[in-house]
Design a protein around this motif. Structure first.
Motif, PDB file in Angstrom:
ATOM      1  N   ALA A  76      -5.122 -11.317   2.892  1.00 11.64           N
ATOM      2  CA  ALA A  76      -5.006 -10.709   1.558  1.00 11.64           C
ATOM      3  C   ALA A  76      -5.275 -11.763   0.497  1.00 11.64           C
ATOM      4  O   ALA A  76      -4.782 -12.888   0.586  1.00 11.64           O
ATOM      5  CB  ALA A  76      -3.623 -10.102   1.369  1.00 11.64           C
ATOM      6  N   ARG A  77      -6.049 -11.371  -0.510  1.00 17.06           N
ATOM      7  CA  ARG A  77      -6.354 -12.267  -1.626  1.00 17.06           C
ATOM      8  C   ARG A  77      -5.873 -11.635  -2.919  1.00 17.06           C
ATOM      9  O   ARG A  77      -6.249 -10.506  -3.240  1.00 17.06           O
ATOM     10  CB  ARG A  77      -7.851 -12.548  -1.700  1.00 17.06           C
ATOM     11  CG  ARG A  77      -8.216 -13.528  -2.807  1.00 17.06           C
ATOM     12  CD  ARG A  77      -9.672 -13.944  -2.725  1.00 17.06           C
ATOM     13  NE  ARG A  77     -10.592 -12.858  -2.998  1.00 17.06           N
ATOM     14  CZ  ARG A  77     -11.718 -12.988  -3.708  1.00 17.06           C
ATOM     15  NH1 ARG A  77     -12.053 -14.170  -4.218  1.00 17.06           N
ATOM     16  NH2 ARG A  77     -12.506 -11.953  -3.890  1.00 17.06           N
ATOM     17  N   LEU A  78      -5.041 -12.359  -3.661  1.00 18.31           N
ATOM     18  CA  LEU A  78      -4.540 -11.893  -4.952  1.00 18.31           C
ATOM     19  C   LEU A  78      -5.348 -12.560  -6.052  1.00 18.31           C
ATOM     20  O   LEU A  78      -5.356 -13.798  -6.155  1.00 18.31           O
ATOM     21  CB  LEU A  78      -3.053 -12.215  -5.103  1.00 18.31           C
ATOM     22  CG  LEU A  78      -2.075 -11.199  -4.478  1.00 18.31           C
ATOM     23  CD1 LEU A  78      -2.328 -11.017  -2.991  1.00 18.31           C
ATOM     24  CD2 LEU A  78      -0.636 -11.627  -4.723  1.00 18.31           C
ATOM     25  N   ILE A  79      -6.059 -11.751  -6.832  1.00 19.45           N
ATOM     26  CA  ILE A  79      -6.931 -12.259  -7.888  1.00 19.45           C
ATOM     27  C   ILE A  79      -6.235 -12.015  -9.223  1.00 19.45           C
ATOM     28  O   ILE A  79      -6.012 -10.862  -9.623  1.00 19.45           O
ATOM     29  CB  ILE A  79      -8.296 -11.563  -7.857  1.00 19.45           C
ATOM     30  CG1 ILE A  79      -8.946 -11.759  -6.474  1.00 19.45           C
ATOM     31  CG2 ILE A  79      -9.201 -12.107  -8.960  1.00 19.45           C
ATOM     32  CD1 ILE A  79     -10.181 -10.913  -6.270  1.00 19.45           C
ATOM     33  N   TYR A 136      -6.634  -7.850  -4.093  1.00 18.09           N
ATOM     34  CA  TYR A 136      -5.735  -7.144  -5.006  1.00 18.09           C
ATOM     35  C   TYR A 136      -5.868  -7.796  -6.378  1.00 18.09           C
ATOM     36  O   TYR A 136      -5.639  -9.004  -6.520  1.00 18.09           O
ATOM     37  CB  TYR A 136      -4.288  -7.237  -4.529  1.00 18.09           C
ATOM     38  CG  TYR A 136      -4.040  -6.638  -3.164  1.00 18.09           C
ATOM     39  CD1 TYR A 136      -3.562  -5.342  -3.020  1.00 18.09           C
ATOM     40  CD2 TYR A 136      -4.285  -7.385  -2.007  1.00 18.09           C
ATOM     41  CE1 TYR A 136      -3.329  -4.786  -1.758  1.00 18.09           C
ATOM     42  CE2 TYR A 136      -4.064  -6.846  -0.742  1.00 18.09           C
ATOM     43  CZ  TYR A 136      -3.594  -5.556  -0.625  1.00 18.09           C
ATOM     44  OH  TYR A 136      -3.367  -5.025   0.621  1.00 18.09           O
ATOM     45  N   HIS A 137      -6.226  -7.002  -7.372  1.00 19.08           N
ATOM     46  CA  HIS A 137      -6.378  -7.521  -8.731  1.00 19.08           C
ATOM     47  C   HIS A 137      -5.073  -7.320  -9.503  1.00 19.08           C
ATOM     48  O   HIS A 137      -4.512  -6.218  -9.521  1.00 19.08           O
ATOM     49  CB  HIS A 137      -7.531  -6.816  -9.440  1.00 19.08           C
ATOM     50  CG  HIS A 137      -8.871  -7.172  -8.874  1.00 19.08           C
ATOM     51  ND1 HIS A 137      -9.679  -8.139  -9.441  1.00 19.08           N
ATOM     52  CD2 HIS A 137      -9.541  -6.718  -7.781  1.00 19.08           C
ATOM     53  CE1 HIS A 137     -10.780  -8.257  -8.727  1.00 19.08           C
ATOM     54  NE2 HIS A 137     -10.726  -7.402  -7.712  1.00 19.08           N
ATOM     55  N   THR A 187       0.823  -1.210   0.000  1.00 13.74           N
ATOM     56  CA  THR A 187       0.000   0.000   0.000  1.00 13.74           C
ATOM     57  C   THR A 187       0.859   1.264   0.000  1.00 13.74           C
ATOM     58  O   THR A 187       0.389   2.333  -0.404  1.00 13.74           O
ATOM     59  CB  THR A 187      -0.931  -0.001   1.213  1.00 13.74           C
ATOM     60  OG1 THR A 187      -0.170  -0.315   2.396  1.00 13.74           O
ATOM     61  CG2 THR A 187      -2.033  -1.046   1.058  1.00 13.74           C
ATOM     62  N   ASP A 188       2.108   1.155   0.444  1.00 12.11           N
ATOM     63  CA  ASP A 188       3.015   2.308   0.381  1.00 12.11           C
ATOM     64  C   ASP A 188       3.335   2.712  -1.056  1.00 12.11           C
ATOM     65  O   ASP A 188       3.809   3.822  -1.304  1.00 12.11           O
ATOM     66  CB  ASP A 188       4.336   1.994   1.096  1.00 12.11           C
ATOM     67  CG  ASP A 188       4.148   1.676   2.572  1.00 12.11           C
ATOM     68  OD1 ASP A 188       3.139   2.137   3.140  1.00 12.11           O
ATOM     69  OD2 ASP A 188       5.001   0.964   3.138  1.00 12.11           O
ATOM     70  N   PHE A 189       3.065   1.798  -2.002  1.00 11.20           N
ATOM     71  CA  PHE A 189       3.430   2.033  -3.397  1.00 11.20           C
ATOM     72  C   PHE A 189       2.192   2.189  -4.289  1.00 11.20           C
ATOM     73  O   PHE A 189       2.303   2.150  -5.509  1.00 11.20           O
ATOM     74  CB  PHE A 189       4.313   0.880  -3.889  1.00 11.20           C
ATOM     75  CG  PHE A 189       5.609   0.768  -3.117  1.00 11.20           C
ATOM     76  CD1 PHE A 189       6.750   1.397  -3.571  1.00 11.20           C
ATOM     77  CD2 PHE A 189       5.657   0.081  -1.911  1.00 11.20           C
ATOM     78  CE1 PHE A 189       7.937   1.321  -2.866  1.00 11.20           C
ATOM     79  CE2 PHE A 189       6.841   0.001  -1.188  1.00 11.20           C
ATOM     80  CZ  PHE A 189       7.982   0.625  -1.656  1.00 11.20           C
ATOM     81  N   GLY A 211      -8.996  -4.024  -1.677  1.00  4.20           N
ATOM     82  CA  GLY A 211     -10.427  -3.899  -1.932  1.00  4.20           C
ATOM     83  C   GLY A 211     -10.762  -3.120  -3.183  1.00  4.20           C
ATOM     84  O   GLY A 211     -11.924  -3.087  -3.598  1.00  4.20           O
ATOM     85  N   GLY A 212      -9.756  -2.511  -3.815  1.00  2.00           N
ATOM     86  CA  GLY A 212     -10.008  -1.782  -5.054  1.00  2.00           C
ATOM     87  C   GLY A 212     -10.051  -2.715  -6.245  1.00  2.00           C
ATOM     88  O   GLY A 212      -9.691  -3.887  -6.159  1.00  2.00           O
ATOM     89  N   HIS A 213     -10.474  -2.198  -7.377  1.00  3.74           N
ATOM     90  CA  HIS A 213     -10.576  -3.012  -8.590  1.00  3.74           C
ATOM     91  C   HIS A 213      -9.564  -2.604  -9.652  1.00  3.74           C
ATOM     92  O   HIS A 213      -9.523  -3.208 -10.732  1.00  3.74           O
ATOM     93  CB  HIS A 213     -11.995  -2.927  -9.157  1.00  3.74           C
ATOM     94  CG  HIS A 213     -13.018  -3.592  -8.288  1.00  3.74           C
ATOM     95  ND1 HIS A 213     -13.253  -4.948  -8.320  1.00  3.74           N
ATOM     96  CD2 HIS A 213     -13.855  -3.086  -7.341  1.00  3.74           C
ATOM     97  CE1 HIS A 213     -14.187  -5.266  -7.440  1.00  3.74           C
ATOM     98  NE2 HIS A 213     -14.572  -4.147  -6.827  1.00  3.74           N
TER      99      HIS A 213
END
Length: 580
Positions: A95-98, A49-50, A10-12, A17-19
C-alpha cells in the motif's frame, strides 16, 4: 493472548488505486479501531491511497527543533492519526499513501504498543525541488544551462523568474510557493556520491528563462563563464519546518517496521517524550527512476527527550537535507532563582518551545554552561510548564520546584537537563549515503552501541558526539559509547568526532567518558579516524585505516585523559596528535 480484531480501510470506503480523497475513510477506520477493546489489526490492502488535508485531523502540537512557539504553525495536519490507542497494528505491505498539500504522514500520540508495518509514504508534490543540469555551454556568446525537474515538480516561468509551487487546495490557495533558488540549496553529485551544502548559481545574472521540452527549463545568462556543473543536482527548498514528517509523542512500545519513506516534509520522524521506540528495516529514499534525489526536508529521524531504548536498525538513509539520526535531550537555561528550591527555566533556541520537559520524581542535573560540568543534582517535586498541546500557558518558560536546597545564584550561567528522560541507544546495520552533514548524532548518558553500519561519504563526521548549552542546547554527556564494526568511507570530517561545545577544555574535568572505537574500517582522505576533546577513558583498538588521499593524523586527542590507543594499524604506526 486474545485474538486481534481485524479491520480494513476498504471496509470504510477507501478504494485502493482510486484517486478520490481516502482521508475520511481512513479517519473512520481509525476511530472504529479505537472503539474496540483488545488488540486490533488495521489493514491497508495493496494499492495507492490519496490523502488530502481538508478532511485530515488537526492538532495543536509543539515539536522539538521545528518552529518553536511561532503562532502561525501551531496546528499540524496529520494524514494518519493514532491517538490514545493501545495494542494496535497498522499493516500495509503493497500500500502506498500519497499525501497532498502539507501534512505530517502519521502521528502516534498518547498510545502504547503500536506497530506500523509495510506502508509506503510519498508526496504528490514534494516541497524540495531537485533540478538536474542536463546541458550546459555557450551559445551566441551567452552562457546557458538546461535543467530538468521531476514529473512531480510544479512550476511556471514568469519573465526571468521561476515560480515553484504546490498543488491547489480546496480553498483555492496553493499549498506552498517560492521563487528561483528558494531559501536553501544543497548540491548532489551523482558521480562522486557526495552531497554538500553550497551556493546556488542557477539564478545569478539571468538573461532569459524558457520552458523547453516536457520537464526542462533553459536559463540563459547575460555574462559569466561556461557553466562547469553538468550532471549536478541542485536541491532547493524553503526553510520553515512547519510540520514533523512523522511523530511519536508521549507514547511507549512503538515500532516502525518495513516502512518506505519516499519523501518527508518538515522535520523527519520525531520521537518526543516517548519510551522504547524502534525503527527497523525502513527505507528513506526517493522512488528509483523518478529523477528525485531528496527524501527528507531536514533530518530523517530524531529522538528528543526519550527514555527506555531508542533502536534504529537495518535501515537505508539516502538523501536527507540534514542529519539522518539524532538522539538528544534539551538543556534549559536558568533564567531566575526565586528561592533555594525553585528555578525559572527558559527555552533558549528559537526552534524549540512549548513542550513539557519534567514530571515529579524526575532527576535533574544542573551544569555550568561554559564548561558543562555538573554543579548540583536534584529531584523534581513540582513543575509549571507548557502542555505541548495548547497555548494557555507560557510556551518559553518553566518553573521547577526541587525536593532539596540548591546552590544560590544559578541564574544566567547554568542550564538544566532532565537525566531521567535519556535513552539507551542501539544503532545497527544501517547504510547512510548522500548525506550533507553527519551520519549519527548522539548525546545521551546511557549505554550507546553503534555497530555494523556503513557511512558512505557524509559531508561531515560519520558519528558526532556534541553536548552544548549555548547553540543548539542539545544535551547531554556520553558515559558509555561503543562504536564497533562499522565502515566509514571518505567522510568529509573526522569519522568519529567527539566535540563538546565548551569554552576551554580541561583534561582534569572531562565532559564525556567511556568512548570505545573498536574493530572499524576507515577509508579516509586527510581527516582523522577519531577526533576527541575533553573525553576520559577513550579506547581505540583493532581498527584498520586505509588512506585515499594525503596522510593526516589518524587520532587527535584534545585534553583527553586515560586514553588507551593501539599504536599500530597493521604494519604502520598510528599517527597520533595529543593536544594538552
Amino acid at each position: 493472548m486474545p485474538v486481534p480484531a481485524s479491520l480494513a480501510v476498504t471496509d470504510f470506503g477507501a478504494i485502493p488505486g482510486g484517486h478520490s480523497d481516502a482521508a475520511p475513510a481512513v479517519g473512520a477506520a481509525l476511530q472504529s479501531a479505537a472503539s474496540l477493546e483488545g488488540p486490533v489489526v488495521l489493514r491497508f490492502p495493496p494499492g495507492d491511497y490519496h490523502l488530502w488535508p481538508e478532511a485530515a485531523p488537526r492538532r495543536e502540537l509543539y515539536v522539538s527543533n521545528t518552529v518553536g512557539d511561532d503562532p502561525r504553525y501551531r496546528d499540524k495536519t496529520i494524514a494518519l492519526l493514532v491517538e490514545a490507542m493501545d495494542d494496535l497494528v497498522i499493516s500495509g505491505e503493497g500500500a502506498r499513501l500519497i499525501l497532498h498539500g502539507i501534512q505530517t504522514t502519521f502521528a502516534v500520540i498518547d498510545s502504547r504498543r503500536v506497530r506500523i508495518d509495510g506502508l509506503e509514504f510519498d508526496f504528490a508534490v514534494p516541497t524540495v525541488v531537485d533540478a538536474t543540469v542536463v546541458e550546459a555551454g555557450v551559445a551566441a556568446g551567452w552562457p546557458f544551462r538546461v535543467i530538468r525537474v521531476p514529473e512531480t515538480t510544479l512550476f511556471s516561468v514568469e519573465g526571468r523568474s521561476i515560480r515553484w509551487h504546490g498543488e491547489v487546495l480546496g480553498s483555492g490557495a496553493v499549498a506552498w510557493e517560492g521563487r528561483d533558488s528558494l531559501e536553501y540549496t544543497q548540491i548532489h553529485d551523482p558521480f562522486s556520491g557526495r552531497t554538500r551544502r553550497g551556493p546556488n548559481p542557477l539564478f545569478e545574472n539571468v538573461r532569459s528563462i524558457e520552458a523547453v521540452g516536457h520537464r526542462e527549463i533553459r536559463i540563459d545568462y547575460d555574462h559569466g563563464e561556461e557553466p562547469a556543473d553538468l550532471g549536478l543536482v541542485y536541491e532547493m527548498r524553503l526553510t520553515t519546518r512547519d510540520h514533523p514528517g512523522a511523530l511519536v509523542l508521549d507514547s511507549s512500545g512503538v515500532t516502525l517496521s518495513g516502512l518506505r519513506f519516499r519523501f518527508l516534509h518538515g522535520f523527519g520522524v520525531v520521537a518526543q517524550g516517548s519510551r522504547d521506540v524502534a525503527i527497523e528495516s525502513c527505507e528513506f529514499r526517493t522512488p528509483p527512476g523518478s529523477g528525485r534525489h531528496t527524501a527528507g526536508f531536514a533530518d530523517f529521524v530524531q529522538f528528543s527527550g526519550c527514555s527506555g531504548r531508542a533502536v534504529v536498525r537495518d535501515c537505508l538513509f539516502d538523501g536527507p537535507h540534514d542529519d539522518p539520526v539524532n538522539v538528544h535531550g534539551t538543556y534549559l537555561r536558568v533564567g531566575g532563582q526565586p528561592d533555594r528550591r525553585t528555578l525559572e527555566l527558559e527555552y533558549a533556541h528559537g526552534e524549540t518551545a512549548g513542550l513539557p520537559q519534567f514530571s515529579p520524581g524526575d532527576e535533574i542535573e544542573i551544569v555550568n554552561r561554559e564548561t558543562l560540568q555538573a554543579i548540583a543534582w536534584a529531584t523534581v517535586e513540582g513543575v509549571q510548564q507548557p502542555s505541548g498541546r495548547d497555548h494557555t500557558r507560557p510556551l518559553r518558560s518553566i518553573t521547577l520546584t526541587c525536593g532539596s536546597d540548591l546552590p544560590g545564584d544559578l541564574a544566567d550561567w547554568t542550564a538544566v537537563e532532565n537525566v531521567t528522560r535519556t535513552p539507551a541507544v542501539h544503532i545497527a546495520r544501517n547504510v547512510f549515503r548522500n548525506v550533507p552533514t553527519r551520519g549519527v548524532l548522539v548525546t545521551t548518558r546511557r549505554q550507546v552501541l553503534i555497530e555494523e553500519n556503513r557511512f558512505e561519504r557524509p559531508g561531515m563526521a560519520g558519528v558526532y558526539v556534541s553536548c552544548d548549552a549555548g547553540e543548539w542546547w542539545e544535551s547531554g554527556p556520553v558515559r558509555d559509547l561503543t562504536v564497533r564494526g562499522n565502515e566509514f568511507v571518505e567522510p568529509g570530517g573526522p569519522a568519529v568526532f567527539v566535540d563538546p561545545r565548551i569554552a576551554r577544555a580541561d583534561s582534569a574535568h572531562p565532559v564525556h567518558h567511556g568512548v570505545a572505537v573498536e574493530g572499524n574500517r576507515f577509508v579516509l582522505g586527510e581527516v582523522p579516524a577519531l577526533d576527541a576533546t575533553s573525553t576520559q577513558g577513550i579506547r581505540f583498538r583493532d581498527n584498520s585505516i586505509v588512506r585515499s588521499g594525503p596522510e593526516g593524523w589518524d587520532v587527535v586527542l584534545r585534553a583527553c585523559s586515560d586514553a588507551d590507543i593501539e599504536h599500530d594499524v597493521g604494519e604502520l604506526p598510528l599517527r597520533i596528535a595529543e593536544i594538552r
